[in-house]
Structures are given as C-alpha cells and as structure tokens.
Write an enzyme that holds these catalytic residues in place. Structure first.
Site, PDB file in Angstrom:
ATOM      1  N   HIS A 216      47.271  36.328  56.132  1.00 27.70           N
ATOM      2  CA  HIS A 216      46.020  36.445  56.863  1.00 27.70           C
ATOM      3  C   HIS A 216      45.761  37.639  57.779  1.00 27.70           C
ATOM      4  O   HIS A 216      44.558  38.305  57.842  1.00 27.70           O
ATOM      5  CB  HIS A 216      46.161  35.115  57.757  1.00 27.70           C
ATOM      6  CG  HIS A 216      46.062  33.635  57.094  1.00 27.70           C
ATOM      7  ND1 HIS A 216      46.586  32.652  57.494  1.00 27.70           N
ATOM      8  CD2 HIS A 216      45.655  33.781  55.919  1.00 27.70           C
ATOM      9  CE1 HIS A 216      46.382  31.777  56.484  1.00 27.70           C
ATOM     10  NE2 HIS A 216      45.792  32.357  55.437  1.00 27.70           N
TER      11      HIS A 216
ATOM     12  N   CYS B 208      33.889  43.929  35.778  1.00 29.96           N
ATOM     13  CA  CYS B 208      34.344  43.704  37.020  1.00 29.96           C
ATOM     14  C   CYS B 208      35.664  44.014  37.728  1.00 29.96           C
ATOM     15  O   CYS B 208      35.921  43.851  38.511  1.00 29.96           O
ATOM     16  CB  CYS B 208      33.445  42.390  37.794  1.00 29.96           C
ATOM     17  SG  CYS B 208      34.670  41.018  36.893  1.00 29.96           S
TER      18      CYS B 208
HETATM   19  C1  PEP Z   1      39.808  40.886  36.555  1.00 32.61           C
HETATM   20  O1  PEP Z   1      40.799  40.101  36.158  1.00 32.61           O
HETATM   21  O2  PEP Z   1      39.719  41.944  36.038  1.00 32.61           O
HETATM   22  C2  PEP Z   1      39.091  40.155  37.628  1.00 32.61           C
HETATM   23  C3  PEP Z   1      38.110  40.864  37.922  1.00 32.61           C
HETATM   24  O3  PEP Z   1      39.797  39.107  38.225  1.00 32.61           O
HETATM   25  P1  PEP Z   1      40.866  39.105  39.284  1.00 32.61           P
HETATM   26  O4  PEP Z   1      41.161  40.639  39.486  1.00 32.61           O
HETATM   27  O5  PEP Z   1      40.283  38.309  40.441  1.00 32.61           O
HETATM   28  O6  PEP Z   1      41.985  38.149  38.480  1.00 32.61           O
END
Ligand code: PEP
Ligand code: MG
Length: 765
Positions: free
Chosen positions: A380, A692
C-alpha cells in the site's frame, strides 16, 4: 566480498547453522543482561572465541582521529587492551576498516598489510578472519578471530562474524564504550559513499536528506499495578488514535487522493478490529501494562503469521505493525516523528517497513523519496507513493548503511540508492534531473500535438490505469482513452470483496472522470502473484500457469457476474467496453460472454438503463488462442495484446523470475512474426486490435509495433510523451519495408537492427 589469500590446507572444524544460531542467542542474552558496556563487550568476545573454537577474539573500536583501539580480547595479552592502537589502513585490522569489508586469511603474516605488534603476543597465530563493525554506513570498529593453525574460514563463519558485528555495533552506538561526541568529532573520516542496489518499487529520481523513520518505542514498564487504569489509558489512546486517523483520511480526501483514501479506509477498519483490541484488553487483564499488552499481541500475531508468505497477508501484517506503533505512540503521549518541525525540506524517508498512513503523516510537499528494507510493488505504501509521484526503492540493510541527515539520491527507475554520493554522482544526478525536466517540458508541449507519424499515419495512444488517481492523467496526457483499466488493483487493497454497490460506484466514477473518452474495463485478473485474501486458492506449484484471471471468474461465476453487473449499471446510457483476461480458447470466451448476456437480460428485466453501446473483447495473452483466430474474430468487437503474459507463455519464461524475466526479448523474430500475423488477421476481419503490455510504452519497442502494423498502443501515463515523440519522427512506411526483411532472421533479438534503423532515419527513441 571477502578478501582471501593463500591456499588453505584444511578447512576448520564444522561451525554450522545451529552453532551460529546458538551463539547469536547467547549474545542476545548478554546484550539484554546487566553490566557496563566494557563488561558486556568482554563477555561477547569470550563467547565468540569459545563458541567458534577460536584461539583469539578481539574487538577494536574506532576512536577520534581514525584510530582503532583494542578494546577487548580473548587470547591476546590483556596488557595490550586500550594500549594497542592502529590507524585506519594500518595492518590487516586497519585494512578491514579502511575498505569496510571482511578479510579471511589462512596465512595472515604473509599478507602484505600484516603489521606485527609485539605487545599483543600475536605471533603464534597464523589464520585470521575479521569484519568491520558498521553502523549507519560508518566503520565503528573491527571484530577479529584468530587461530594458531593455518585454516580456511568458511563463508558461514564470516557471515556469523558479520552478524555479530551488527550486535557489537549496537553496543558501540549506545555510547558507553566511547563518547559518541568523540567519534563524531573525527570529521567523518570513515563516512564512505555507498551505493545500495535494490529493487524498484516506484519510479522516478530524487535527492534529499535521510530521515530515519523509527516508529519503535522502548517499553520500560511491563507489569501493571492496576489493570483498570491501564484499560482506561488504552481506551483513551485508541480514541485519540482514531481521531488522528480520521484527520488523515480527511486530509487524503482533500488532497484528492482517490484510491489511497480507500486504502486508508481499510486501515481504519483494522484499527477498529475487535479481535485485535480484545486481545490487547485480555493481555492487560492478565497483568501487563497497556504498552506491553499492545506489544505482546503484536509479537503473537507476528509469530502466528510468520510462516505465511502470501503477499497480501504480509501487507496486512505491515498495516498492523504500523497501527501497533501508532497506538504505542499515543500511549506514550508522543507525537509522531513526522510532526517534527526540524525535518529537512527534502525528505528521503528510510524505514524498515511503513504503512500508507505513516507515509502520509509526513509533509507531502517535502517528501522526495522512500527507501524501504521490506516492501513490494503492490504494498500500500508504494501505491500511495506512486500516486504522490515519489520514487521508492527496496534496499536490504538500508538502516545500517544510512544515517540520519545523510544526503541520499534515490533512483527509482533503476532500483539504486546513492548514500552520501560523491561529487561526480551528485553532478550526474543534477544533469539527469535537468534532462528529465527538459524532457518533461518537451513532452508537455507534444501532448497537444496530433498523434500522427511523419508520413501521416494516425496512431491512437491509450492509457493503462488501475487507480482513480491515474485518471487526471487522461486529460493531461492527450491520450484518446483508457485502453486497459486493471480492475483488480482496487480489489487488492481491500480486505473483503467489494459488493455490487461499491463496485458500481467505483466504475461510475471512472467513467465520470473519463468523460467522453472511452474506457476498456478488464475483468478481474487475479491469481498468480495477485491473490486476494477472500478467494482461497491454496499453494500452487506454477502460479503463472495456474488458477488465475478468467479461470477463477468461470469457476466462481457469481464473482464475475457481480462485476459485470456493476459495470453494466455504472455505464447506464453510456458506452461500455469489457475485456476478458487470459482467455485460452474460444469456448472460454463464449462462457464469459454468456454470463455477460445473462446480466444484460437481468438488467432489462429490472428495467435498468443499459449501456448505450456494449463492446466485448478479449486479451491475447495465451498462445493457444492464436490458433483459433477465425472463430475468435467472428465473435469479438476488439482484441488487445497483453504482451507481458504473451511473451512469458511464448518463450515459456517466467516474467516474475529475475533469472528468466529478461532472458528473451519481445523484439525477437518469433514474437514479431506472430504479432504481424495477428494484426493481418484482425485487419482482414475488420476487428480493431491494440496492444497494452509494457512494450507498447517503450519507444523502440513501440516503433517496431507500428512497423508491424499496430495502430493503437496502450501504455502507462509517463510513456505517452516519449512514445509520441518517437512516432511523430517516424516514417512508418519506410520502417515497414525495412522490417519485411527481418522477420525470417535467426537473431536472438532484432533490437540492435531496429535501433540502427531509428538512428539512420532520425527517429527519436
Ligand atoms: C499483459 O499481460 O501484457 C497485461 C497487460 O496484463 P498484466 O500485465 O496486468 O498481466
Ligand atoms: Mg496479463
């Protein structure tokens, strides 16, 4: 590193872990016992010699003028005590002090630094192991053992000596052996610059003066005379503690801290935990003072939970420690040290561990960085620190190496802490900060400019978020929307599963804050390293391949349905995008989609307004899905590549294991080939695809992704400036042509080739 010289003919008799623990237990007894500092040091020295089977054990203590004085010995002539003195750098003992590092020698007289002191009678001793006595980064003395015979000291023996030296350092620091003023008047001769390599918990670069956060108070009276009056004291302290926490909450709300405020609420809940308080009251009834009772309950809790490794539980334990310390402070009527008016303007907090509320106790305008001995990125305190935009580094031994008001540079991006940095480091730091500031200015200007490549191709830049506090970045960054909202983060900072109302409120606030910019909500991606305390998963051999994300959602449909219901309700009349994580096969997508359809129907039956438009997609993280693309593309409204997980599964290489995390490069031909096929398939099917994972936020990697054909990238807010700068300088058609010749290469990585392209074509990476 231990300096060793000579070929040892034989190692010494066994000194194992059990012997080491026994010795340390006895040392603790000596430290806790009575006697003057000198008497306790004499006992310690004898104990070490006897337990380690050494012929000699000596302790040298630093005196004014960089002189090491023999303070106590077992085995050398007693007349040498307080008479034998060595300068730092003189003899082997001086060498240990000068370099602040251990030495283990099986033939000490042959060492170039050996200095013979006849008064000690040390001529018959051939082997020597010595370690510096360090405190706060300063050498306070040297601890040495010697043997008559040639013998090789084991790592275990040297490590034990180092641990003992820490205990002796406490004795020296108590000021009974040498007046502390005498040592501090030495003009800091042994004040060595130090670099602590640690782990980055929050990025950024800052400099300030060390403030040692020591919440621990010494309890003087353990046994109470009157239990009733102790209970009254306890109740009064609890009441003032509660109102102090309420003040903190109010301040956090005023500061618009959003999610950290949620964390504090959880914390407040802990403070009111009946189990905790009733155990303290019970201990008082057994005869302890209020302080001793609080401490005892904390010790019990620690002992009961020490075997639990679950990160969430460990974080809760830290919260509880924080509360314990707070309560002790209120009992003592002492103000938190954060209130001290004498704190420097630029504070670098150094602590063993810390709770989020403790961090917020300090004046946020003066906080520059945090160094913790114990902490993890999901703790946190780190979530709050990131929200406050201050770097955090976890570094072992920080409290031993950093002293109050030491100048400290914290490089949160690289997990480095520079203590008492030399001038060149300070200059490099000033340059880095100036560079960062200049870049920030450039990035700020670039935010308003169109996100278009040099040859006119528009690129959509989206943000990855997970806390309400991230949302103001959406407007400031010039991003088009939120490409990934990690819904699990708010779940992780709660101690129970938030109900539909709480979730609906949260998602509605996110949509409110985002305004007309779209948000892609990813459903709960927990499991693996992100376990929730209220979902029992049990130990898993391979958590990354285990029961996580959509697997949990499909096994606990009510959990997923409640989340989907909350999302649908929050969107009422507004567009909504939902994305499922870790889908491994089309059948899983269908199953998840069915739950969404059920919730839509329920909404309709209840006459609640549905979203104005509902888009449903999935992440591409599990490779098996790539072999079902036609069926998948016929079902989804969009796809987003989670390259962090996809890379780990494609290369069978754990992303959380430091040994394997960077073994394979996402810019490897295999990965780029696969991504290109995916983009082509999506383009043919007319399904939007975005990416992403972390690579989308790194300029060179993002460049490669654009060369492959991606036109939408989702990244953390600080990456927007650098990526936009890159793409505005990129001729994407030229890159595409260049990359056509790379996909079939046998290289480990195409990073160097892509970097050369960028350099040759003026791409700003
Ligand atoms: C990924 O796996 O690239 C992703 C964006 O998810 P996380 O990093 O939250 O696992
Ligand atoms: Mg993932």
């Amino acid at each position: 590193m231990t300096d060793t010289v000579g070929e040892a003919p034989a190692s010494g008799p066994g000194f194992d872990g059990a012997a080491s623990r026994r010795l340390l237990a006895r040392l603790r007894d000596v430290m806790a016992g009575s006697g003057s500092g000198q008497e306790r040091l004499d006992k310690i020295v004898s104990l070490i010699a006897v337990e380690m089977g050494a012929d000699v054990c000596s302790a040298y203590v630093m005196r004014a003028g960089e002189v090491l004085e023999l303070f106590s010995t077992y085995g050398l002539n007693q007349t040498a005590v307080h008479n034998t003195r060595l300068r730092v750098g003189e003899g082997i003992v001086g060498d240990i002090a000068g370099h602040a590092r251990p030495i283990a020698l099986d033939n000490a007289p042959s060492h170039p630094s050996f200095a013979y002191r006849p008064e000690t009678g040390e001529d018959p001793f051939l082997s020597l192991a010595g370690v510096p006595i360090l405190r706060g980064g300063k050498v306070r003395g040297v601890l040495v053992i010697q043997h008559k015979d040639r013998r090789r000291y084991t790592e275990e023996e040297v490590e034990t000596l180092q641990t003992i030296a820490m205990v002796v350092a406490e004795l020296v620091a108590q000021g009974e052996l040498v007046n502390p003023q005498e040592v501090s008047s030495t003009g800091d001769p042994a004040l060595l610059p130090a670099r602590l390599s640690g782990t980055s918990l929050a990025g950024g670069l800052s400099m300030g003066l060390a403030v040692i956060h020591r919440p621990q108070l010494t309890i003087r009276q353990m046994v109470a005379e009157d239990a009733e009056s102790e209970l009254v004291r306890l109740n009064a302290a609890i009441a003032t503690m509660h109102s102090a926490i309420d003040d903190l909450l109010a301040a956090a709300a005023l500061a618009g801290l959003g999610e950290p405020k949620d964390i504090l609420e959880t914390y407040r809940m802990f403070a009111e935990d009946r189990g905790w308080l009733s155990r303290i009251r019970e201990a008082i009834r057994m005869g302890l003072t209020a302080e001793a009772a609080v401490q005892q309950v904390q010790n019990d809790t620690r002992a009961r939970m020490s075997h639990l490794t679950d990160p969430y539980i460990r974080e809760r334990l830290l919260d509880l420690e924080d509360l314990t310390n707070r309560l002790l402070q209120h009992l003592a009527g002492r103000k938190s040290e954060a209130d001290g008016g004498t704190l420097p303007d630029d504070i670098v907090l150094v602590a063993r561990s810390m709770g989020p509320a403790e961090l917020l106790d300090y004046d946020q305008r003066r906080l520059r960085a945090v160094v913790l001995e114990d902490g993890s990125p999901s703790s946190h305190v780190c979530i709050v620190a990131r929200a406050l935009n201050i770097p955090v580094v976890q570094a072992n031994d920080a409290l031993n190496r950093i002293e109050s008001l030491d100048p400290v540079i914290v490089d949160g991006d690289h997990g480095q802490v520079f203590v008492r940095p030399a001038e060149d480091i300070q200059m490099a730091f000033a340059e880095s900060v100036a560079l960062r500031t200049r870049k920030e200015q450039i990035y700020a200007e670039i935010r308003a400019l169109p996100s278009v490549t040099r040859d006119g191709v528009p690129i959509s830049i989206q943000l990855n978020c997970g806390l309400l506090i991230d949302l103001p970045h959406l407007k400031a960054s010039g991003a088009e929307g939120i490409g990934l909202y990690r819904t699990e983060i708010p779940f992780m900072v709660r101690s129970s599963y938030p109900d539909v109302k709480a979730q609906t409120d949260l998602y509605a606030r996110i949509l409110d804050e985002a305004g007309d910019k779209p948000v892609v909500f990813r459903t709960l991606d927990v499991g693996g390293d992100k376990m929730l305390p209220y979902i029992a998963s049990g130990e898993e051999e391979n958590p990354a391949l285990g029961w996580r994300a959509i697997r949990i959602g499909l096994d606990h449909p009510s959990l997923l349905r409640q989340q989907l219901r909350s999302l649908l309700r929050a969107a009422a009349g507004r567009p909504l995008s939902v994305m499922f994580p870790m889908i491994a096969e089309v059948a899983e997508f269908d199953a998840a989609k069915r739950l969404l359809d059920l919730e839509l129907k329920r909404l309709e039956q209840q006459g609640v307004e549905p979203p104005s438009r509902l888009r449903v997609g999935t992440m591409i993280e599990v490779p098996s899905l790539l072999w079902q693309l036609p069926a998948l593309l016929a079902r989804v409204d969009f796809l987003s590549v989670g390259s962090n997980d996809l890379t780990q599964y494609i290369f069978a290489s754990d992303r959380g294991n430091p040994r394997t995390a960077s073994r394979y490069d996402p810019l490897a031909p295999a990965m780029l080939c696969l991504l290109r096929r995916l983009v082509e398939a999506c383009n043919d099917a007319g399904v939007p695809v975005s990416i992403c994972g972390e690579m989308a936020g790194r300029p060179l990697d993002a460049m490669a992704l654009l060369g492959i054909g991606f036109r939408s990238l989702s990244m953390s807010p600080p990456s927007v400036g650098p990526v936009k700068t890159m793409l505005r300088s990129l001729d994407v058609a030229a890159l595409r042509q260049y990359m056509a010749g790379l996909y079939q290469k046998g290289d480990h990585s195409l990073r160097d080739k892509l970097r050369s392209f960028a350099k040759d074509h003026g791409v700003l990476i």
